[in-house]
Design an enzyme around this catalytic site. Sequence first.
Site, PDB file in Angstrom:
ATOM      1  N   HIS A   1      -5.480  -4.258  -1.511  1.00 42.96           N
ATOM      2  CA  HIS A   1      -5.308  -3.159  -2.467  1.00 42.96           C
ATOM      3  C   HIS A   1      -5.312  -3.618  -3.918  1.00 42.96           C
ATOM      4  CE1 HIS A   1      -4.559  -0.033   0.519  1.00 42.96           C
ATOM      5  NE2 HIS A   1      -3.941  -0.978   1.205  1.00 42.96           N
TER       6      HIS A   1
ATOM      7  N   LYS B   1     -12.331  -1.201   0.776  1.00 41.46           N
ATOM      8  CA  LYS B   1     -11.521  -0.345  -0.115  1.00 41.46           C
ATOM      9  C   LYS B   1     -12.238  -0.234  -1.461  1.00 41.46           C
ATOM     10  CE  LYS B   1      -7.536  -0.717   2.722  1.00 41.46           C
ATOM     11  NZ  LYS B   1      -6.685  -1.719   3.353  1.00 41.46           N
TER      12      LYS B   1
ATOM     13  N   SER C   1       0.796  -1.229   0.000  1.00 43.00           N
ATOM     14  CA  SER C   1       0.000   0.000   0.000  1.00 43.00           C
ATOM     15  C   SER C   1       0.825   1.274   0.000  1.00 43.00           C
ATOM     16  CB  SER C   1      -0.933  -0.007   1.205  1.00 43.00           C
ATOM     17  OG  SER C   1      -0.183   0.001   2.396  1.00 43.00           O
TER      18      SER C   1
HETATM   19  C1  LIG Z   1      -6.580  -2.067   4.781  1.00 40.67           C
HETATM   20  C2  LIG Z   1      -5.983  -3.408   4.895  1.00 40.67           C
HETATM   21  C3  LIG Z   1      -6.532  -4.367   5.759  1.00 40.67           C
HETATM   22  C4  LIG Z   1      -7.671  -4.033   6.681  1.00 40.67           C
HETATM   23  O1  LIG Z   1      -8.869  -4.010   6.006  1.00 40.67           O
HETATM   24  P1  LIG Z   1     -10.156  -3.382   6.724  1.00 40.67           P
HETATM   25  O2  LIG Z   1     -11.285  -3.997   5.981  1.00 40.67           O
HETATM   26  O3  LIG Z   1     -10.080  -1.914   6.557  1.00 40.67           O
HETATM   27  O4  LIG Z   1     -10.117  -3.809   8.151  1.00 40.67           O
HETATM   28  C5  LIG Z   1      -5.977  -5.624   5.768  1.00 40.67           C
HETATM   29  N1  LIG Z   1      -4.921  -5.936   4.992  1.00 40.67           N
HETATM   30  C6  LIG Z   1      -4.357  -5.035   4.163  1.00 40.67           C
HETATM   31  C7  LIG Z   1      -3.193  -5.438   3.322  1.00 40.67           C
HETATM   32  C8  LIG Z   1      -4.866  -3.744   4.102  1.00 40.67           C
HETATM   33  O5  LIG Z   1      -4.301  -2.856   3.282  1.00 40.67           O
END
Ligand SMILES: *Cc1c(COP(=O)(O)O)cnc(C)c1O
Length: 396
Positions: free
Chosen positions: A214, A244, A186
Amino acid sequence: MPSRILANFLNENLEALKKQGLYNVIDPLEGANGPVIQIAGKPFINLSSNNYLGLATDKRLIEASIEATKKYGVGAGAVRTINGTQTAHVELEEKLAEFKHTEAAIAFQSGFNCNMGAISAVMDQHDAILSDELNHASIIDGCRLSRAKVIRYNHSDMADLRHKAQEAKASGLYQKIMVITDGVFSMDGDIAKLPEIVKIAEAFDLITYVDDAHGSGVLGEGAGTVKHFGLSDRIDFQIGTLSKAIGVVGGYVAGKRDLVDWLKVRSRPFLFSTSLTPGSAAACVKAIEILLESNELQKRLWENGDYLKNGLKQLGFNIGQSETPITPCIIGEEVLTQNFSKQLYADGVYAKAIVFPTVPKGTGRIRNMPTAAHTREMLDEALSVYEKVGKALKII
Ligand SMILES: *Cc1c(COP(=O)(O)O)cnc(C)c1O
């Protein structure tokens, strides 16, 4: 009597953070998290969300959520294993499996607690986990919770992974060995080398676990990094988030039927935390239907990502090596990076500074996340603010 020890602990530590400039003040949005947001009565071009496809404010999802809320209520009323499984949840899991090209899927309340639940349902103190050093915090915590031996390998360094996998296997110390990686990282926007990871996994009998928070909705015609590389039937765990690109909230594991059946009896957030709201589940189903029907939103996301990247590059900024629409703008020194972000804010661009310890010292950056919902005018406006601030701070 409130604890004096606690009061002192909190006071000292909060003061220390504030002195180092590391205390984060949170700005509440006075409305939706769209391409333009409003804070304290002022509009900002928003380059900080993970709402990649703009689905968080999509009318079709809002409608689906309202309809489901009317039918099922606002809350699921129980954990999934008692009577908190509604047909909305079952539909969501069927859609996820279709979306991910797997036999089955299981939904969780968030991506974070999905990693808490999934890793420790399979791995324990007799096992080892090979983990990319840049993996997400929820993976790190999920690994710790499992009590398996965690062996970190250098970021996307396949020689290091192969060496450590071989060593772990040859030691004879572990019953199971897993390799875990983010699909897309990310902070830099680079893609995991999944074809090589799969080869190494097959050579040393590793369980494979890809967290594609992502990548889903972004790569592989929407299905994610695993599909992008044509590896849908060669990865054991495909993790995703519904918060996301999907624009709602929740997390999931997609994989073989037996794996999903096991997670339904052994993963603790599924057993001991109340289910996703039915409105969220229904909105997610609608989002996946939209993604299965058309690539229009992905196309717009990539076009906007390329446009912003080219614009920043032409202005003379260092945008790193991103392979996805995630667009870091690397400023370098920490205080300068914070300052840069503050100046952007003063001129109506909301783009947060990311500095040590989230990224290595001296590589402070602004992380820009254009979405499918941004217009050219918004991106042009953001670029002109970047130019002004870059020149004022003598970065370009
Ligand atoms: C954002 C993210 C999460 C967490 O996801 P949420 O649904 O916001 O709890 C888990 N793993 C990765 C790689 C992330 O970027």
